[in-house]
Design a protein around this motif. Sequence first.
Motif, mmCIF file in Angstrom:
data_model
loop_
_atom_site.group_PDB
_atom_site.id
_atom_site.type_symbol
_atom_site.label_atom_id
_atom_site.label_comp_id
_atom_site.label_asym_id
_atom_site.label_seq_id
_atom_site.Cartn_x
_atom_site.Cartn_y
_atom_site.Cartn_z
ATOM 1 N N ASN A 240 -30.528 8.210 -22.283
ATOM 2 C CA ASN A 240 -29.116 7.939 -22.536
ATOM 3 C C ASN A 240 -28.660 6.707 -21.761
ATOM 4 O O ASN A 240 -28.949 6.563 -20.567
ATOM 5 C CB ASN A 240 -28.250 9.138 -22.124
ATOM 6 C CG ASN A 240 -28.503 10.352 -23.003
ATOM 7 O OD1 ASN A 240 -28.372 10.267 -24.223
ATOM 8 N ND2 ASN A 240 -28.885 11.466 -22.396
ATOM 9 N N SER A 241 -27.923 5.841 -22.451
ATOM 10 C CA SER A 241 -27.382 4.655 -21.779
ATOM 11 C C SER A 241 -25.982 4.900 -21.249
ATOM 12 O O SER A 241 -25.484 4.141 -20.420
ATOM 13 C CB SER A 241 -27.333 3.484 -22.766
ATOM 14 O OG SER A 241 -26.368 3.740 -23.782
ATOM 15 N N GLY A 242 -25.334 5.956 -21.766
ATOM 16 C CA GLY A 242 -23.955 6.208 -21.389
ATOM 17 C C GLY A 242 -22.963 5.605 -22.372
ATOM 18 O O GLY A 242 -21.760 5.869 -22.281
ATOM 19 N N TYR A 243 -23.451 4.820 -23.353
ATOM 20 C CA TYR A 243 -22.565 4.203 -24.347
ATOM 21 C C TYR A 243 -22.693 4.948 -25.669
ATOM 22 O O TYR A 243 -23.802 5.259 -26.125
ATOM 23 C CB TYR A 243 -22.917 2.722 -24.542
ATOM 24 C CG TYR A 243 -22.660 1.905 -23.302
ATOM 25 C CD1 TYR A 243 -21.380 1.486 -22.967
ATOM 26 C CD2 TYR A 243 -23.718 1.562 -22.455
ATOM 27 C CE1 TYR A 243 -21.147 0.738 -21.820
ATOM 28 C CE2 TYR A 243 -23.496 0.819 -21.306
ATOM 29 C CZ TYR A 243 -22.204 0.413 -20.998
ATOM 30 O OH TYR A 243 -21.969 -0.317 -19.849
ATOM 31 N N LYS A 244 -21.573 5.211 -26.287
ATOM 32 C CA LYS A 244 -21.545 6.005 -27.518
ATOM 33 C C LYS A 244 -22.321 5.321 -28.639
ATOM 34 O O LYS A 244 -22.197 4.118 -28.856
ATOM 35 C CB LYS A 244 -20.096 6.223 -27.952
ATOM 36 C CG LYS A 244 -19.951 7.125 -29.181
ATOM 37 C CD LYS A 244 -18.487 7.321 -29.537
ATOM 38 C CE LYS A 244 -18.359 8.212 -30.772
ATOM 39 N NZ LYS A 244 -16.945 8.405 -31.157
ATOM 40 N N THR A 245 -23.110 6.096 -29.332
ATOM 41 C CA THR A 245 -23.831 5.568 -30.485
ATOM 42 C C THR A 245 -22.927 5.620 -31.721
ATOM 43 O O THR A 245 -22.182 6.591 -31.904
ATOM 44 C CB THR A 245 -25.128 6.361 -30.746
ATOM 45 O OG1 THR A 245 -25.800 5.793 -31.877
ATOM 46 C CG2 THR A 245 -24.848 7.824 -31.037
ATOM 47 N N PRO A 246 -22.949 4.597 -32.578
ATOM 48 C CA PRO A 246 -22.074 4.604 -33.761
ATOM 49 C C PRO A 246 -22.351 5.764 -34.710
ATOM 50 O O PRO A 246 -21.431 6.343 -35.279
ATOM 51 C CB PRO A 246 -22.382 3.258 -34.423
ATOM 52 C CG PRO A 246 -22.861 2.386 -33.314
ATOM 53 C CD PRO A 246 -23.636 3.294 -32.415
ATOM 54 N N HIS A 247 -23.642 6.097 -34.911
ATOM 55 C CA HIS A 247 -24.015 7.177 -35.829
ATOM 56 C C HIS A 247 -25.196 7.945 -35.250
ATOM 57 O O HIS A 247 -25.888 7.463 -34.340
ATOM 58 C CB HIS A 247 -24.412 6.620 -37.208
ATOM 59 C CG HIS A 247 -23.349 5.800 -37.862
ATOM 60 N ND1 HIS A 247 -22.260 6.360 -38.487
ATOM 61 C CD2 HIS A 247 -23.218 4.453 -37.981
ATOM 62 C CE1 HIS A 247 -21.494 5.392 -38.972
ATOM 63 N NE2 HIS A 247 -22.044 4.233 -38.671
ATOM 64 N N THR A 248 -25.433 9.144 -35.797
ATOM 65 C CA THR A 248 -26.595 9.937 -35.394
ATOM 66 C C THR A 248 -27.358 10.392 -36.634
ATOM 67 O O THR A 248 -26.805 10.464 -37.730
ATOM 68 C CB THR A 248 -26.190 11.172 -34.575
ATOM 69 O OG1 THR A 248 -25.311 11.998 -35.364
ATOM 70 C CG2 THR A 248 -25.514 10.777 -33.277
ATOM 71 N N MET A 249 -28.653 10.702 -36.424
ATOM 72 C CA MET A 249 -29.514 11.189 -37.505
ATOM 73 C C MET A 249 -30.223 12.448 -37.039
ATOM 74 O O MET A 249 -30.685 12.524 -35.897
ATOM 75 C CB MET A 249 -30.569 10.142 -37.873
ATOM 76 C CG MET A 249 -30.037 8.802 -38.313
ATOM 77 S SD MET A 249 -31.369 7.572 -38.378
ATOM 78 C CE MET A 249 -31.719 7.343 -36.631
#
Length: 760
Positions: A240-249
């Motif tokens: 985890n980078s701590g930054y929100k991911t735009p989408h998930t799969m």
Amino acid sequence: MAILSRVAEVSNALPRHLVKRGFLQQRNFTLSARQYSQASLRGLGSVLRVSEEVRDAIATNKPVVALESTIYTHGAIGDLGVEDIVRRNGGVPAVCGILAGVPTVGLLPHEIDRMIEEKAHKVSRKDIASIVGKGFLGIKEHGGTTISGTMILAQLAGIRVFATGGLGGVHRGAEDSMDISADLTELGRTRVAVVASGSKGFLDIKRTLEFLETQGVTVSTFLCGRSPDQVTFPGFWATNSGYKTPHTMKDEETAAALILAQERMQIETGLLLANPVPDEYSIPTSETDAIVEQAVAESHEKGISGNQNSPFILQRIKELSQGRSVTANLALVQSNAECATKVAAHLCRMLARGNDARTTFCIPLSQADILVAGSVALDLHCDYAGAGKEHALQPSLYTSNPGHISQCIGGVGRNVALAAHRVNPGAGVRLLSVVGDDMAGNSIISSLASLGMDVSCVDKFDKPSSGGVTRTAEYIAVNGADKNLFLALADMHIFDSNTHSKGWGRIVAQSQPKWLVVDANWNSSDIIDMTKIAKSYNARVAFEPVSQIKSERLFDEGNGLQTFPQSSVDLSTPNEYELGSMHQAAKKNGHFGRRQWSSIHAAIRTLDLENHLSAVASEHQFDVAALHQIIELLPFIPNLITKLGSRGVIVAQLLSHDDPKLVDQAEGQYVFQPSSKHHDIGGVLFKFYPPMENVDDVVSVNGAGDTFLGVLVAGLACGGKIENLVDIAQRGAIMTIRTSESVSPLLSSLRSDLLRAASK
């Protein structure tokens, strides 16, 4: 001249069949095997070299994974074993790079060794023209391609999925240095799915994500068993980078669906499929932050920038982390290679199965004016070559005969669809068919795609339904010395032994065809189901009888065929033998005893047709009883076109009260109206069309009838009338007779005449 000579030298080194099949010309990345067996090779395409293994894998719809060559030429870890991982998971690795000035996809081990030994350059998008241009002048330098360079070569070769370690990105302090990796802009313009563990950990991840958003790049992170709210964008060495991911799969299958959707929508940007480093190798961000800060600070102090910056920082991080970063790096690269291969495999299965993929993922089909539901098969044509003997026009039975044997892709449905496509590609033709999950099936899909046909609805069966068959259909034709059919054997069990109708309604609903052509290779219930579905969406239906035996399927007992004016079938084009079989089946199975048929036939009998039928039979040496068979079948098929081979065509039509032909003086002598008004029947047209010409140079009659129907339906879908199209359809059939192919490649020359006739 030296440059032109070098271009010719490199181009001539390419496999000839790539040039012949247009591999070096087209740019059309849509969904079918065609799009990727004949990928865009414009510009660089004239010098691109694709290895035989990769080329064959693309053509036969096997999973292919692109790999960058810089992991070998400029890597700090050594052999990562990624090619073996791709192979173990059922894929074909395609290492991309520039070998001796030639862009190459599918570098072999000894070629990579040569690049390493001879100090390959590090090549991004901006460097490709320089190193390839030098190659034209005989300066044979090597280039290990970065992510952006590899994406370009992968797309040119038709590879959808690319596995790497970490993406380049926005460097820390880029607001002053403007140091932004070309990987990001490449993702913004090159449609390749890149599987990576986020961007490298020493970059500005927040600004990297913002830059990708500006470029319109889809960024999605695998859940890896976590809930969506627990997932952030990967931090390279950290899960985890701590930054929100735009989408998930959810998984690799979902990722494949994203790629499929991107292609179907023709969105010309790449996709970043973020795959976190395996948990056991993850280094928490809190531990790496200090190391990264120190490495970045040292690079600034030393004034290191550009393509030297990342290698310096990575080396310092390796040293400061006491090798843990190297272990994590190796693990994430190998994990990404495995993930990418699984994504590519799911995508291949979606493309091959066609119907199943769209049913599962609800991916819409574009509209198609003509939907052909019919057979596609591997054809074997055997021409008897014993005409040297007097009167020996046919082969002898119970013994071996001399002959010429050729193999090609055929099938009635395929031939009809191809003829319609060739004579008027603007009409939009879609083939709905099935093949087996075997070598013949893969070859057929590749062949159809290479001809420019829409194969999105050609299903691939790997498991039969109860009692079903999954072997690809085959057809063997034995022709006499006069090139006319002597004997044929057809193994079409894949069409009549499985249940096919599932999903057809959705295909018809989304295609919205003006015409559906269904051939008699399907079983009886499938034929009727398809006609009902088509009618429910206001499509007109053409029935292709295929053979004497199979033509009877339309009139099986209990089929419940509707009669004029709500006919289940609007048009059919039998030959005289198929006509007789259809009539016999209708009679045997009680269709002529139905009240609706009797009412219409009684009205037809009041017409003054007898003298006309007798005159036609006498003049053209035709059995008058067969002409009566046509009349008796009209209530079920109101447009019945009987093919007489070299003697021409008979057109019979049942007309409604508002049909303009009832008052058309030009057609008046062929139109017969009942003496007393019938509530449905306005009259009958019965007309003989002579052959367009006498053909002495017959090569093969195989496919001539299919071509006739394909050209005819192509004109009808443009709004044409049968009477204006019959002669053009005959000309198309003659073109096919003069070629060894089952559909003449010259049909496009009829396009202007067809459109002109359709506009009348």
